[in-house]
Design a protein around this motif. Sequence first.
Motif, PDB file in Angstrom:
ATOM      1  N   GLU A 213       0.816  -1.211   0.000  1.00  0.00           N
ATOM      2  CA  GLU A 213       0.000   0.000   0.000  1.00  0.00           C
ATOM      3  C   GLU A 213       0.849   1.260   0.000  1.00  0.00           C
ATOM      4  N   GLY A 214       0.511   2.150  -0.895  1.00  0.00           N
ATOM      5  CA  GLY A 214       1.207   3.438  -0.933  1.00  0.00           C
ATOM      6  C   GLY A 214       0.166   4.539  -0.798  1.00  0.00           C
ATOM      7  N   GLU A 215       0.541   5.745  -1.186  1.00  0.00           N
ATOM      8  CA  GLU A 215      -0.467   6.809  -1.155  1.00  0.00           C
ATOM      9  C   GLU A 215      -0.255   7.797  -2.299  1.00  0.00           C
ATOM     10  N   PHE A 216       0.181   7.218  -3.407  1.00  0.00           N
ATOM     11  CA  PHE A 216       0.316   8.008  -4.636  1.00  0.00           C
ATOM     12  C   PHE A 216       1.419   9.068  -4.609  1.00  0.00           C
ATOM     13  N   THR A 217       2.363   8.939  -3.690  1.00  0.00           N
ATOM     14  CA  THR A 217       3.498   9.867  -3.677  1.00  0.00           C
ATOM     15  C   THR A 217       4.787   9.103  -3.964  1.00  0.00           C
ATOM     16  N   MET A 218       5.816   9.798  -4.405  1.00  0.00           N
ATOM     17  CA  MET A 218       7.089   9.143  -4.693  1.00  0.00           C
ATOM     18  C   MET A 218       7.640   8.497  -3.435  1.00  0.00           C
ATOM     19  N   TRP A 219       7.508   9.248  -2.375  1.00  0.00           N
ATOM     20  CA  TRP A 219       7.997   8.763  -1.096  1.00  0.00           C
ATOM     21  C   TRP A 219       7.361   7.425  -0.718  1.00  0.00           C
ATOM     22  N   SER A 220       6.050   7.349  -0.880  1.00  0.00           N
ATOM     23  CA  SER A 220       5.362   6.110  -0.506  1.00  0.00           C
ATOM     24  C   SER A 220       5.722   4.988  -1.475  1.00  0.00           C
ATOM     25  N   GLY A 221       6.087   5.340  -2.691  1.00  0.00           N
ATOM     26  CA  GLY A 221       6.510   4.326  -3.654  1.00  0.00           C
ATOM     27  C   GLY A 221       7.831   3.719  -3.208  1.00  0.00           C
ATOM     28  N   LEU A 222       8.689   4.592  -2.720  1.00  0.00           N
ATOM     29  CA  LEU A 222       9.976   4.124  -2.227  1.00  0.00           C
ATOM     30  C   LEU A 222       9.764   3.180  -1.039  1.00  0.00           C
ATOM     31  N   ASN A 223       8.876   3.570  -0.156  1.00  0.00           N
ATOM     32  CA  ASN A 223       8.558   2.696   0.990  1.00  0.00           C
ATOM     33  C   ASN A 223       7.999   1.355   0.550  1.00  0.00           C
ATOM     34  N   ALA A 224       7.126   1.418  -0.437  1.00  0.00           N
ATOM     35  CA  ALA A 224       6.511   0.178  -0.910  1.00  0.00           C
ATOM     36  C   ALA A 224       7.589  -0.767  -1.435  1.00  0.00           C
ATOM     37  N   ALA A 225       8.592  -0.196  -2.064  1.00  0.00           N
ATOM     38  CA  ALA A 225       9.677  -1.030  -2.588  1.00  0.00           C
ATOM     39  C   ALA A 225      10.343  -1.802  -1.440  1.00  0.00           C
ATOM     40  N   GLN A 226      10.478  -1.154  -0.298  1.00  0.00           N
ATOM     41  CA  GLN A 226      11.093  -1.822   0.867  1.00  0.00           C
ATOM     42  C   GLN A 226      10.343  -3.116   1.194  1.00  0.00           C
ATOM     43  N   HIS A 227       9.043  -3.021   1.083  1.00  0.00           N
ATOM     44  CA  HIS A 227       8.238  -4.209   1.381  1.00  0.00           C
ATOM     45  C   HIS A 227       8.671  -5.380   0.513  1.00  0.00           C
ATOM     46  N   PHE A 228       8.818  -5.130  -0.759  1.00  0.00           N
ATOM     47  CA  PHE A 228       9.189  -6.219  -1.665  1.00  0.00           C
ATOM     48  C   PHE A 228      10.625  -6.668  -1.446  1.00  0.00           C
ATOM     49  N   ILE A 229      11.466  -5.718  -1.089  1.00  0.00           N
ATOM     50  CA  ILE A 229      12.864  -6.045  -0.863  1.00  0.00           C
ATOM     51  C   ILE A 229      13.010  -7.017   0.306  1.00  0.00           C
ATOM     52  N   ARG A 230      12.131  -6.862   1.275  1.00  0.00           N
ATOM     53  CA  ARG A 230      12.183  -7.743   2.447  1.00  0.00           C
ATOM     54  C   ARG A 230      11.776  -9.192   2.151  1.00  0.00           C
ATOM     55  N   LEU A 231      11.057  -9.397   1.054  1.00  0.00           N
ATOM     56  CA  LEU A 231      10.646 -10.757   0.713  1.00  0.00           C
ATOM     57  C   LEU A 231      11.853 -11.563   0.240  1.00  0.00           C
ATOM     58  N   ALA A 232      11.797 -12.874   0.452  1.00  0.00           N
ATOM     59  CA  ALA A 232      12.872 -13.731  -0.033  1.00  0.00           C
ATOM     60  C   ALA A 232      12.876 -13.661  -1.558  1.00  0.00           C
ATOM     61  N   PRO A 233      14.077 -13.617  -2.147  1.00  0.00           N
ATOM     62  CA  PRO A 233      14.185 -13.458  -3.609  1.00  0.00           C
ATOM     63  C   PRO A 233      13.331 -14.445  -4.386  1.00  0.00           C
ATOM     64  N   GLU A 234      13.228 -15.667  -3.909  1.00  0.00           N
ATOM     65  CA  GLU A 234      12.469 -16.659  -4.682  1.00  0.00           C
ATOM     66  C   GLU A 234      10.959 -16.466  -4.539  1.00  0.00           C
ATOM     67  N   GLU A 235      10.560 -15.628  -3.604  1.00  0.00           N
ATOM     68  CA  GLU A 235       9.132 -15.343  -3.455  1.00  0.00           C
ATOM     69  C   GLU A 235       8.791 -13.952  -3.955  1.00  0.00           C
ATOM     70  N   ARG A 236       9.821 -13.192  -4.182  1.00  0.00           N
ATOM     71  CA  ARG A 236       9.631 -11.796  -4.564  1.00  0.00           C
ATOM     72  C   ARG A 236       9.073 -11.690  -5.981  1.00  0.00           C
ATOM     73  N   PRO A 237       8.117 -10.813  -6.184  1.00  0.00           N
ATOM     74  CA  PRO A 237       7.636 -10.581  -7.549  1.00  0.00           C
ATOM     75  C   PRO A 237       8.800 -10.193  -8.454  1.00  0.00           C
TER      76      PRO A 237
END
Lengths: 333, 333
Positions: A213-237
Amino acid sequence: MSNIRDVAKVAGVSIATVSRALSAPETVSKKSLKKVHDAIEQVQYKPNMLARNFRRHRAFTIVVLVPNMANTFFATVVRGIEDVMQQHGFGVLLGDTRDQRKREEEYLKLVETRQADGVIQLRPYWEGDSILPKDDIIAVNAAGCEDTPYPCVRIDNAGAAKTATDYLLSLGHKRIGVITGLSENPHTIDRLKGYRQSLTDAGIECCDEWVAEGEFTMWSGLNAAQHFIRLAPEERPTAILSMNDEMAIGAIKGFRAAGIKVPEDMSIIGFDDIEVSRYAEPALTTIAQPAEEIGKAAANMLLRLIEGKELRQSDYILPYEFVVRSSSVPFTG
Amino acid sequence: MSNIRDVAKVAGVSIATVSRALSAPETVSKKSLKKVHDAIEQVQYKPNMLARNFRRHRAFTIVVLVPNMANTFFATVVRGIEDVMQQHGFGVLLGDTRDQRKREEEYLKLVETRQADGVIQLRPYWEGDSILPKDDIIAVNAAGCEDTPYPCVRIDNAGAAKTATDYLLSLGHKRIGVITGLSENPHTIDRLKGYRQSLTDAGIECCDEWVAEGEFTMWSGLNAAQHFIRLAPEERPTAILSMNDEMAIGAIKGFRAAGIKVPEDMSIIGFDDIEVSRYAEPALTTIAQPAEEIGKAAANMLLRLIEGKELRQSDYILPYEFVVRSSSVPFTG
DNA sequence: GTGAAAGCGCTAACAA
DNA sequence: TTGTTAGCGCTTTCAC
């Protein structure tokens, strides 16, 4: 500061004739017309619009409610609105609401107190967002969503999100993430619908971990990326659909900082096609909304409404375009 | 639609009392005040601002002339203006001029015809730009340049450009290019002055080949990059000052496309610090203008002028900030 | 503290 | 085609 009476005196006609010469010249003789124009020139007459509008019970002004004027997409829609309104002799009052309900109400008051004849709302209709529609307030929604209970101009958000997701699937991606706006935001809901539909059609089960979940700002997009980064590579989109370009740009920054290459390790698709997207690194694949056209169509609708005319249709859907650039590439196992 | 007379009737007071209860409650007895408010509630009275403004000879509206509303920097200045105006009960009419003289005149007419009480111009004053200042038009210039012959709020453009150039020199760069706006644009002139001063102070002779003309758009920045790309590598600048962030972003794209790495082969500094600059790749070193503050200060100045007060100073200079990010690195022979 | 009344500058019946 | 006139809804003297 001369008034209509001064002009009448100098021209040697009645004030009614002066008034008519200005508002309905075809009902005045050529001769009077000339006398009036000469007199206007001579006394440097400028009609007092405050008086005219008061008399006509029209402000010849509308207000546009924008969540954030610094957002390029909104600014572009507003430009379209302004262009049409200007051509019709209407002014556009800026209502940058900064996502605050109080400000929205404040601006709506302008319509209730006759300082504006109508309003264009750039925030999607929300249930419980009871502020519009409202009796006695002429309103049009621009760039909103499905099921808006008052006239609106928009694109098919679900369809667009599905198009983008289908494309990622066609590139061979199996795990596809999405960066949304606030979860209750109707844009989030509509676009999520398209995203899910696409995956379901492809026989892929949607995974909660793929939604950030983001809020349509660049900043929130950057945060959202953190979420995916935390996932294990083999599970990561391996690919992500961002619900606007700003968040996509923020997300790219986030992935880069974590050593995840875009598009090599991660394909990204944006939404809106704001100007900077083509200059981003990598240039953003995105859904291009016809922002200016949306604004123009909304303005024309509102104008018709203000004039008391009927609308041909009250849910006006404009086509979007899918623009492929460099941020999306085939999945490489 | 009820009017002041209805309220008076229901409240059992005169219309004058109702009027006073609304505009100067302290001059009305508690008792009357209550009766009036109850009556207002009962008849759902909304004052007709068209009538009030007409009577008061005030529109309680200003117009802001913006060259391009889709430009983030301008949009941010406008937000500041709008914020202050809103707090003071003034509306802001948007005048997106799209750099067309005709549109500017059209919008200025709103002031002449009393639909607006004043104007804030976001285009720098130009000699031969005779449209402002103008008698009988209350105006303030925002984010403009030196020697503006009417009240203005701005930064020290020359100083800022010098600061940026000095920094590049301190990094060891000897050949420093610049991407300007249109050559007659006062911003170009002021900033070029600072750039040249910096080089001169360092004993470096300015070279015509180091100056590429743009027009403050990403597209023109990309084009300007082509100019530098065509120069022989040993004559090519190793660092460039771009007169706004948009052109810097465009230029980076251009250099990248030609295989010139930023910042390794080419340092770049922007101007304005728009939001996307920190997300650019590489993050842009830039001059941060206090955009919103400039807008607020301009709005306050205009408000004072509209109220007939004196200005403390008519050339108000705000501080800029030099923000170092990743797009500028030391020269490596 | 309150009310009566005179407009602000213009438009729009209506009559001529 | 033109002029006369009655307001639009409000604010603001001025007198009480």
